[in-house]
Design an enzyme around this catalytic site. Structure first.
Site, short mmCIF file in Angstrom:
data_model
loop_
_atom_site.label_atom_id
_atom_site.label_comp_id
_atom_site.label_asym_id
_atom_site.label_seq_id
_atom_site.Cartn_x
_atom_site.Cartn_y
_atom_site.Cartn_z
N ASP A 13 0.81 -1.21 0.00
CA ASP A 13 0.00 0.00 0.00
C ASP A 13 0.85 1.26 0.00
OD1 ASP A 13 -2.66 1.19 0.15
OD2 ASP A 13 -2.10 1.83 2.17
N MET A 26 -8.09 5.61 2.77
CA MET A 26 -8.20 6.80 1.94
C MET A 26 -6.94 7.08 1.14
SD MET A 26 -11.23 7.97 2.33
CE MET A 26 -10.98 9.55 1.52
N ARG A 27 -5.91 6.26 1.30
CA ARG A 27 -4.67 6.55 0.58
C ARG A 27 -4.87 6.47 -0.93
NH1 ARG A 27 -1.16 3.63 3.31
NH2 ARG A 27 -0.33 5.38 4.49
N ALA A 28 -5.72 5.56 -1.39
CA ALA A 28 -5.95 5.43 -2.83
C ALA A 28 -6.54 6.71 -3.41
CB ALA A 28 -6.88 4.25 -3.11
N VAL A 44 -3.70 9.30 -3.59
CA VAL A 44 -2.74 8.98 -4.64
C VAL A 44 -3.35 9.23 -6.02
CG1 VAL A 44 -1.45 7.11 -5.72
CG2 VAL A 44 -1.44 7.34 -3.25
#
Length: 666
Positions: free
Chosen positions: A193, A274-276, A279
């Site tokens: 991730d 929420m990283r997606a 990014v």
């Protein structure tokens, strides 16, 4: 210094080159993970990228590459005053898979720290990579404790070196680029991730493109400097385009329509956290800047999703990475925002998703077909029934479940993992010893105890302790190791009832999933008919084992002895390759042995070979029905191992939460 292969001379691999360039434009994207088969220019492209990156300003003499405009106040070489600095090329630092912890984070001189109170620190690779690229080839083979250090540095933007209360901190912000061959095992989800983007690469199947690859490689090998000179103009053009895109990046507008598409796409594909979303937003912005635009369009969001989401939607190691493009298009269409019309592909600002192409590079791009189906014969013999063969088509595995912990008894010295007890560099402290080589983990109490009797002879006058190198003691620690879990699976006619074989495959699949989580190597031996075969040699790729298991046909007699002998030979060879890794043999059978003269006696003699070598083993008893012969239990006795039924294998069964594999007392 050798001349790197020019980035613009790489043939094809558009997705790979685009992902690397987007990170060059916006390092905040978060790096790239390159997955693919060997020999597909993964490392070549990554190493070539560093030559395209603009130079960085640094404080003269600072070993930690501090920015003169905003120097790190905690820099070990500081404090620095803000001002003008010198320029140097961007670095690409390679982290070897077998690197030590001190090589990665740096080494602290414990003797001087204790005796003099001086923080004598030798920077590591994390310091060298600050404001540059940290490249890890075969990142999926990186040791767990190094992965943990990488995760900490990537999350905090700093590296901490702690040795018994003595601490050194320095800034460490880098572009993380990793390459891996999925056949050698998957990556830990936490590290997976952390990579902003991922790309799948494969060799082209087009003859013309393959010819061009060979032609350019031979030309480069004959005259690297001359070959690079012929591509100098293309390299300069890309370098200038990166600089222009960086300057334009702060002006790019990410509108509400594009943000809604990003959020809807991440929700539609059920990615965790929420990283997606973040990014994707950064990637879409970088795509617009790369195209020379100040507005993010729907095509940028689509390309960002294809690069940022595939590796984030895997739920277990057996899921193939990828994205349903039809579903992606439907989601983008449903949430299309006003003003996000696709631009004229022939007008200015078009082609944001295309990396630069050099001359003669007009062949079609090779598709990374990660969802390829096994070819006929992969995993055994054809599945169609032959006349009189008794062979049945492969049954589907039942749903996997959480299994009990099966461990190897004793204390090992194998690679770090999560299965059996072992002497490791990390874990709970169990004692102290004199260091063999560099001191890595100080045992403070033992060191003080060793130094105390000599203080008067050494002329101690003050409060400080006079410590010599002979006084230092290394802490011995106990943690967990990864093992070789070798599955020996009975695929004979006695196991061929479809419902029964489905349950057996589900159990093996569950054990494979457990092996993945515990960082084991796995192997698969099957036996049926008149012989046994190694369906999968020992590997770190549990998904490869799952694929072989899925296509496993059944039928014929039960050559149990042949299966055990083949497994014994696999262990013998693997012991030569990796003597420190202990094995756990899991025999999945109902215990019947047929075919050949005295099959039961022969199977018993084969089983006793494992007992003589001290190999830990467990027999998963697959016998069913009202009348049970108990043959699997007899086999476990010959192996000096343990027998468990399919029901007892479940972690939530009433038999207990943990079942260790132990040898019987002689």
């Amino acid at each position: 210094m050798s001349t790197p292969f020019p980035f613009t001379a790489v043939v094809g691999q558009e997705d790979l080159r685009l992902a690397l360039l987007l990170n060059a434009v916006s390092p905040a994207v978060g790096g790239v993970l390159v997955r693919g088969e060997k020999g597909t220019a993964k490392s070549t492209a990554v190493r070539a990228l560093s030559a395209l990156l603009p130079e960085v300003a640094v404080v003269p003499g600072c070993r930690f590459s501090c920015d003169p405009a905003a120097p790190d106040p905690s820099c070990p070489d500081g404090p620095h005053e803000a001002g003008n600095g010198g320029m140097r090329p961007s670095r690409m630092v390679e982290l070897p898979v077998g690197a030590s912890e001190d090589r990665l984070v740096g080494a602290l001189d414990i003797e001087r720290a204790l005796a003099e109170g001086v923080k004598a620190f030798e920077p590591g690779l994390l310091a060298d990579a600050h404001r540059g690229i940290l490249y890890v080839d075969e990142v999926n083979l990186l040791h767990d404790h190094l992965v943990d250090l990488l995760l900490d540095a990537a999350a905090m933007g700093a590296s901490y070196v702690e040795r018994e209360g003595v601490s050194v901190r320095h800034a460490s912000k880098f572009l993380l680029v990793g390459t891996m061959n999925p056949e050698e095992g998957e990556l830990r989800p936490q590290l997976l991730d952390r990579f902003g983007l991922t790309v799948e690469v494969a060799a082209s199947r087009e003859p013309d493109q393959r010819v061009e690859v060979v032609r350019r490689r031979l030309a480069y090998d004959d005259d690297p400097a001359g070959f690079a000179a012929r591509w100098a103009d293309e390299e300069s053009a890309v370098r200038q385009r990166i600089v222009a895109a960086r300057e334009l990046l702060p002006s790019v507008r990410l509108g509400d329509g594009a943000l809604r598409q990003i959020a809807a796409t991440c929700a539609a594909f059920e990615v965790d956290g929420m990283r997606a979303d973040i990014v994707m937003a950064r990637t879409a912005t970088a795509l617009a800047a790369w195209a020379g635009r100040t507005d993010v369009l729907a095509e940028d969001v689509r390309q960002a999703a294809l690069l940022a989401l595939p590796h984030r939607r895997r739920r277990n190691p057996f899921d193939a990475p990828g994205l349903d493009e039809d579903k992606l298009d439907e989601t983008l269409e449903e949430f299309s925002g006003e003003g996000d019309e696709d631009p004229d592909p022939d007008g200015p600002g078009g082609g944001g998703g295309q990396p630069p192409s050099g001359p003669q590079d007009d062949g079609p791009q090779a598709d990374g077909d990660s969802g390829a189906q096994p070819e006929a014969g992969d995993g055994g013999e054809p599945q169609a029934s032959g006349a009189g063969s008794g062979e049945q088509s492969a049954a589907r595995a039942s749903e996997p479940f959480r299994t009990k912990v099966l461990s190897v008894p004793g204390l090992g010295d194998g690679a770090a993992g999560r299965r059996s007890r072992a002497r490791t560099e990390h874990g709970r402290t169990t004692g102290a010893r004199r260091p063999q080589g560099a001191l890595t983990k100080l045992h403070l109490a033992a060191t003080v105890q060793a130094a105390a009797p000599h203080q008067r002879a050494r002329g101690r006058t003050g409060r400080g302790l006079v410590v010599r190198r002979d006084d230092l003691r290394q802490a011995t620690r106990e943690g967990r190791e990864g093992n070789l879990v070798l599955f020996v699976v009975d695929a004979s006619g006695s196991m061929a009832a479809r419902q029964r074989m489905s349950a057996v495959k589900g159990a093996v699949l569950s054990l494979l999933l457990d092996a993945y989580q515990r960082r084991d190597k796995v192997g698969l031996v099957t036996f049926r008919g008149s012989a046994a075969e190694v369906a999968l040699p020992p590997t770190s790729s549990v998904d490869a084992a799952a694929a072989r298991l899925e296509t496993l046909p059944t039928g014929g007699r039960t050559p149990l002895a042949a299966g055990l002998l083949r497994a014994h030979e696999v262990l013998r060879v693997e012991r030569l390759r990796d003597p420190a890794r202990r094995a756990l043999v899991v025999v999945v059978t109902d215990g019947r042995a047929t075919g050949g003269p005295e099959p039961v006696a022969l199977a018993g003699r084969a089983a006793r070979l494992f007992a003589a070598d001290g190999v830990a083993s467990v027999v998963v008893d697959c016998e069913s029905g009202p009348v049970r012969l108990g043959l699997a239990g007899q086999l476990a006795g010959e192996l000096e191992g343990t027998a468990v039924t399919l029901d007892e294998l479940r972690a939530d069964s009433i038999a207990g939460l943990v079942k260790d594999v132990q040898r019987r007392a002689a």
